[in-house]
Design a protein around this motif. Structure first.
Motif, PDB file in Angstrom:
ATOM      1  N   UNK A 384       0.835  -1.210   0.000  1.00 17.66           N
ATOM      2  CA  UNK A 384       0.000   0.000   0.000  1.00 17.66           C
ATOM      3  C   UNK A 384       0.868   1.257   0.000  1.00 17.66           C
ATOM      4  N   UNK A 385       0.438   2.247  -0.813  1.00 24.56           N
ATOM      5  CA  UNK A 385       1.068   3.568  -0.934  1.00 24.56           C
ATOM      6  C   UNK A 385       2.389   3.553  -1.685  1.00 24.56           C
ATOM      7  N   UNK A 386       2.805   2.406  -2.217  1.00 26.88           N
ATOM      8  CA  UNK A 386       4.018   2.378  -3.041  1.00 26.88           C
ATOM      9  C   UNK A 386       3.780   3.148  -4.338  1.00 26.88           C
ATOM     10  N   UNK A 387       4.857   3.785  -4.822  1.00 27.22           N
ATOM     11  CA  UNK A 387       4.832   4.507  -6.094  1.00 27.22           C
ATOM     12  C   UNK A 387       5.588   3.677  -7.128  1.00 27.22           C
ATOM     13  N   UNK A 413      -6.657  -3.682 -10.372  1.00 29.48           N
ATOM     14  CA  UNK A 413      -7.619  -2.692  -9.896  1.00 29.48           C
ATOM     15  C   UNK A 413      -7.083  -1.883  -8.725  1.00 29.48           C
ATOM     16  N   UNK A 414      -6.089  -2.421  -8.012  1.00 28.49           N
ATOM     17  CA  UNK A 414      -5.596  -1.774  -6.792  1.00 28.49           C
ATOM     18  C   UNK A 414      -4.644  -0.614  -7.058  1.00 28.49           C
ATOM     19  N   UNK A 415      -4.338  -0.281  -8.315  1.00 30.64           N
ATOM     20  CA  UNK A 415      -3.438   0.833  -8.588  1.00 30.64           C
ATOM     21  C   UNK A 415      -4.195   1.949  -9.303  1.00 30.64           C
ATOM     22  N   UNK A 467      -5.586  -6.083   0.518  1.00 28.06           N
ATOM     23  CA  UNK A 467      -6.233  -6.873   1.572  1.00 28.06           C
ATOM     24  C   UNK A 467      -5.704  -8.296   1.668  1.00 28.06           C
ATOM     25  N   UNK A 468      -5.015  -8.759   0.638  1.00 26.35           N
ATOM     26  CA  UNK A 468      -4.431 -10.099   0.675  1.00 26.35           C
ATOM     27  C   UNK A 468      -3.286 -10.170  -0.332  1.00 26.35           C
ATOM     28  N   UNK A 469      -2.398 -11.122  -0.119  1.00 27.24           N
ATOM     29  CA  UNK A 469      -1.272 -11.310  -1.034  1.00 27.24           C
ATOM     30  C   UNK A 469      -1.753 -11.886  -2.366  1.00 27.24           C
ATOM     31  N   UNK A 503       1.747  -7.552  -1.485  1.00 24.84           N
ATOM     32  CA  UNK A 503       1.712  -8.084  -0.129  1.00 24.84           C
ATOM     33  C   UNK A 503       1.019  -7.086   0.791  1.00 24.84           C
ATOM     34  N   UNK A 504       0.463  -7.593   1.883  1.00 18.99           N
ATOM     35  CA  UNK A 504      -0.186  -6.704   2.856  1.00 18.99           C
ATOM     36  C   UNK A 504       0.837  -5.949   3.700  1.00 18.99           C
TER      37      UNK A 504
END
Length: 642
Positions: A384-387, A413-415, A467-469, A503-504
């Motif tokens: 999370x929050x990685x660029x 979808x997470x980016x 939310x999950x790997x 990864x979480x």
């Protein structure tokens, strides 16, 4: 060192039944040799983690995985347990110690056997359990690796044979290296799965071509020579004793020198990858190096390439002058006797045919640049929050006229897209098309750039909540049609597949119930021990450690309140103490956070468990007690240091 960067609280309910009542205590299950700081003195031992092999060397010792943990036999069968320990490369000699048990609780040593091979006595019906310890010692006699502990092995001796109904096999790797070198562990292993598990007839192993590879009775597959390569079948055969039917299973593997020939198109990107070393990335140790070489033809001169210390060689935007070139890699290392040694892969040939537009694409995690597992096309630990910066270079190698050019890039979808630039233009229109619950596609119309011979695309991404790997693979594709074609034929070309492993970046402990033995006779100041199912090898805490950086973690526990019954009307004169039999010390944990264990830096957490006489034990205090079930609450705290 700074603490409390990562901290949270877990609660544990403990139920204790004195006198004639059954007692249970909620416990955490985790036996991790990671967290043990002393040698285990008697079985059942907590099994050591599997050995870790990075490239050509083992960086963590242990037992090779190709040994049985359950074996079903008939009386008077001839059977020997074969276990092999491995360790990082240092001069040492190896000794084994075996134990046997009838019930997995009471163990006795087996004398006069210091090897990894144990002949099993099959003369009587019954079930026996075995466990072995391996220690590497220096020639001076002190331990330098280990001890390593095997899993508990169950051996059942039956009066009559049991037929196999279904049979399947797997291999530890699809590729077997045939490079001849003493330091390389060239073996891979075949393992079987049968229904029923208790089937007794032996498995007969074979290969489809014994001139390429051999397989022994334990499923260990080894190459014959580096002169012979190819695809072969590993076969398992069982001849049933009762119904006389034969069961066969097979699996294909490839045997070779590490590299495969590649056929590609002009303008493509290709990667030669050394196969068969291990599933892990090569350890970047100072005493191991990899250099890549090119030969313009089979008998041409060797040219050392700038690529080094990587098991992959990527060639971008292929030109016609590379057609027919040969490539190979040379490993250099210092052996355990400080002598320089080398070995090399086979030579692989590159064949190039005509293409239109080449795509050179790569990705970088700018928030986590130092991850040793990252490559230009693989990000190992994205959180999370990685660029992320995704760059693509499009080149029209043959300057062929195309129209209706479109670039499609699959994204998770997470980016989110934070910026998009093509050459110097930062005002780019694009479409996002959701394909599924996991994927969306970025669609770029390249019509305004149709006169450009080269395009440089930079895509900036921000990672949202994970939310999950999971793993996501993205292969960019450019679509178009030939402008000068009478039939208006369509064209498309794929870029390199980019892998992103999300990864979480969190540590998830699972705390299990603890059960104490019933109190049959009340004796003040006596100890009440946990029941066997809460002792090693069963765990107190299991960890799902999904952190990107394995900082040191201190585990603390405290008893929040006295033991009481369900209605809090009756109280038990007892408290929990943390016992350390090695130092012969104990600590009362009532309202007192007590350190249970501390992991080392760069150590992934797996589990925590205790032997019978260590960890949390119940100390009775002077006073009167009444029959009942009693409970308390444990506060577990996990503090990560940075």
């Amino acid at each position: 060192m700074t603490t409390a960067l990562f901290k949270f609280l877990l609660f544990l309910t403990i139920i204790i039944a004195p006198l004639a009542y059954q007692s249970t205590v909620q416990n955490t299950s985790a036996d991790t040799t990671d967290l043990q700081t002393y040698e285990q003195v008697r079985p059942p031992f907590t099994p050591s983690p599997d050995p870790i092999k990075r490239g050509i060397f083992y960086t963590q010792g242990g037992f090779k995985k190709n040994y049985y943990t359950f074996k079903s036999l008939t009386i008077n069968d001839d059977f020997t347990l074969n276990l092999q320990a491995v360790r990082p490369p240092l001069p040492a000699f190896l000794t084994y110690s075996w134990w046997i048990s009838d019930n997995k609780t009471d163990w006795r040593p087996i004398s006069n056997n210091k090897t990894g091979n144990l002949k099993i006595n099959t003369s009587r019906k019954g079930i026996k359990y075995y466990q072995v310890k391996a220690v590497y010692k220096a020639f001076a006699g002190y331990t330098i690796h280990g001890p390593y502990y095997s899993k508990i092995i169950k051996v059942a001796i039956n009066e009559k044979p049991i037929d196999t109904e279904d049979l399947s096999i797997e291999t530890s790797s699809p590729y077997l290296l045939n490079i001849g070198n003493s330091v390389l562990d060239n073996a891979i292993y075949a393992t079987s799965s049968r229904n029923p598990e208790e089937a007794t007839d032996p498995i007969i192993w074979s290969t489809s071509d014994d001139t390429i590879a051999h397989i022994n009775s334990n499923g260990e597959i080894t190459p014959v020579s580096n002169e012979y390569s190819g695809d072969i079948l590993i076969k398992a055969l069982v001849k049933n004793s009762i119904n006389k039917k034969t069961k066969i299973a097979q699996k294909e593997i490839r045997v070779g020198g590490g590299l495969d020939d590649i056929n590609a198109k002009l303008g493509d990107n290709v990667t030669f990858k050394i196969q068969g070393l291990s599933d892990d990335k090569r350890d970047d140790a100072d005493d191991v190096s990899i250099n890549w070489f090119q030969k313009k033809s089979v008998h041409g001169n060797c040219i050392k390439l700038p690529h080094s210390n990587t098991t992959e060689l990527t060639l971008n935007n292929l030109k016609s002058n590379l057609d027919g070139s040969m490539y190979y890699a040379v490993f250099s290392y210092t052996d355990e006797y400080h002598k320089k040694k080398t070995f090399q892969t086979n030579e692989a040939q590159l064949t190039i045919s005509n293409s239109i537009i080449g795509i050179d694409n790569q990705i970088q995690n700018t928030s986590n640049k130092d991850d040793p597992l990252d490559t230009k096309t693989n990000l190992a630990n994205v959180s999370k929050d990685d660029k992320l910066t995704y760059t693509l270079h499009l080149s029209n190698a043959n300057k062929t006229n195309l129209k209706d050019q479109t670039l499609v890039i699959p994204l998770p979808l997470q980016v989110d897209i934070t910026n998009l630039k093509i050459n110097d233009d930062q005002h780019i229109e694009y479409k996002l098309q959701t394909e599924s619950l996991k994927e969306k596609k970025l669609i770029l119309d390249l019509a305004k750039f149709k006169d450009n011979e080269d395009l440089n695309i930079e895509l900036n991404l921000n990672v949202g909540k994970i939310s999950n790997n999971f793993e996501f693979k993205s292969t960019p594709v450019i679509y178009g049609t030939y402008l000068d074609s009478d039939n208006d034929n369509s064209y498309h070309n794929n870029g390199t597949t980019v892998s992103l492993h999300f990864i979480t970046n969190m540590l998830f402990p699972t705390i299990h119930d603890i059960t104490f033995s019933p109190i049959q006779t009340y004796v003040p100041n006596s100890l009440i021990y946990r029941l066997n199912d809460t002792n090693a090898p069963n765990n107190i805490i299991d960890f799902d450690d999904q952190r990107r950086s394995f900082n040191s973690v201190q585990i603390q526990v405290a008893q929040e309140n006295p033991f009481h019954d369900e209605k809090k009307n009756l109280y038990l004169p007892a408290t929990l103490q943390l016992h350390d039999p090695t130092n012969n010390t104990f600590t009362d944990i009532s309202n007192n956070p007590t350190s249970v264990a501390t992991s080392a830096k760069n150590q992934q957490l797996h589990y925590l468990n205790w032997s019978k006489d260590e960890g949390l034990l119940l100390r009775l205090k002077p006073g009167s007690i009444r029959p009942g079930k009693y409970e308390t609450k444990l506060n577990w705290t996990f503090i990560e240091s940075t």
